[in-house]
Design a protein around this motif. Structure first.
Motif, PDB file in Angstrom:
ATOM      1  N   ARG A   6      46.421  36.979  49.701  1.00 40.76           N
ATOM      2  CA  ARG A   6      45.832  38.222  49.607  1.00 40.76           C
ATOM      3  C   ARG A   6      44.817  38.184  48.341  1.00 40.76           C
ATOM      4  O   ARG A   6      44.240  39.029  47.897  1.00 40.76           O
ATOM      5  N   LEU A   7      44.783  36.923  47.629  1.00 40.31           N
ATOM      6  CA  LEU A   7      43.800  37.004  46.621  1.00 40.31           C
ATOM      7  C   LEU A   7      42.284  37.294  47.126  1.00 40.31           C
ATOM      8  O   LEU A   7      41.934  36.642  48.256  1.00 40.31           O
ATOM      9  N   ARG A   8      41.508  38.005  46.433  1.00 42.36           N
ATOM     10  CA  ARG A   8      40.132  38.418  46.837  1.00 42.36           C
ATOM     11  C   ARG A   8      39.250  37.314  46.975  1.00 42.36           C
ATOM     12  O   ARG A   8      38.329  37.087  47.556  1.00 42.36           O
ATOM     13  N   ARG A   9      39.477  36.380  45.937  1.00 44.87           N
ATOM     14  CA  ARG A   9      38.632  35.149  45.568  1.00 44.87           C
ATOM     15  C   ARG A   9      38.947  34.227  47.037  1.00 44.87           C
ATOM     16  O   ARG A   9      39.964  33.632  46.967  1.00 44.87           O
ATOM     17  N   LYS A  10      37.872  33.698  47.660  1.00 41.46           N
ATOM     18  CA  LYS A  10      38.048  32.887  48.829  1.00 41.46           C
ATOM     19  C   LYS A  10      37.167  31.494  48.168  1.00 41.46           C
ATOM     20  O   LYS A  10      37.017  30.493  48.794  1.00 41.46           O
TER      21      LYS A  10
END
Length: 179
Positions: A6-10
């Motif tokens: 779910r972290l926004r950073r990819k």
């Protein structure tokens, strides 16, 4: 793993984890064997520091206590674009090359030196572990005596490492010791 997903950073997220303490413990465990070899002594106890910084302490069998600060070499502009301006992402992605990485390493070292200089009396030595998963960076670029081009001698750190994400051609996560 769901929290991590779910972290926004990819961007450059190989070493990224939602819980900072778990990430730091995992990163140190990746270099554990090499750390013992480089310091010429077995680690008899290690873990998170109660008073961060540094992030990790390692008590060695010979009585030394080593503090390990962990930081990331990352293209902040690419992360920002990936999250907020996806149309600009690829432009920023390809801007972070070896030259930019060397400059960023210099900045990271100086920033961490300022942050940890007052901790020097608490440890026999301080080490810096920089991890990266940047698209254009490969460990081979840092293997050919690049230390003079990357940084001067550190006033605070006795050793500085760069840990790369998994490189299929090497079938490992390469670890380079700058000094």
């Amino acid at each position: 793993l769901r929290k991590n997903d779910r972290l926004r950073r990819k961007h450059a997220s190989f070493w990224n984890f939602y819980k900072k303490s778990s990430k730091e413990l995992g990163l140190f465990s990746e270099i554990f064997h090499r750390f013992e070899i480089d310091y010429g002594s077995k680690v008899i106890e290690w873990g998170l520091c109660k008073n961060d910084p540094p992030d990790i302490f390692a008590d060695l069998a010979d009585g030394r206590k080593i503090g390990v600060e962990i930081t990331e070499l990352v293209n902040e502009a690419a992360i920002d674009a990936q999250i907020h301006k996806p149309d600009d992402y690829y432009h920023h992605l390809f801007q972070f090359d070896f030259k930019n990485a060397c400059e960023e390493v210099r900045k990271l070292v100086r920033h961490k030196e300022a942050k940890l200089s007052h901790k020097m009396p608490d440890y026999a030595e301080l080490a810096l572990l920089i991890h990266t998963d940047e698209f254009l960076l490969k460990s081979d670029q840092f293997m050919v005596d690049v230390t003079p081009r990357v940084l001067d001698n550190s006033r605070v750190f006795g050793s500085i490492y760069i840990l790369f994400s998994y490189e299929p051609d090497k079938q490992q996560c390469p670890l380079i010791k700058l000094f």
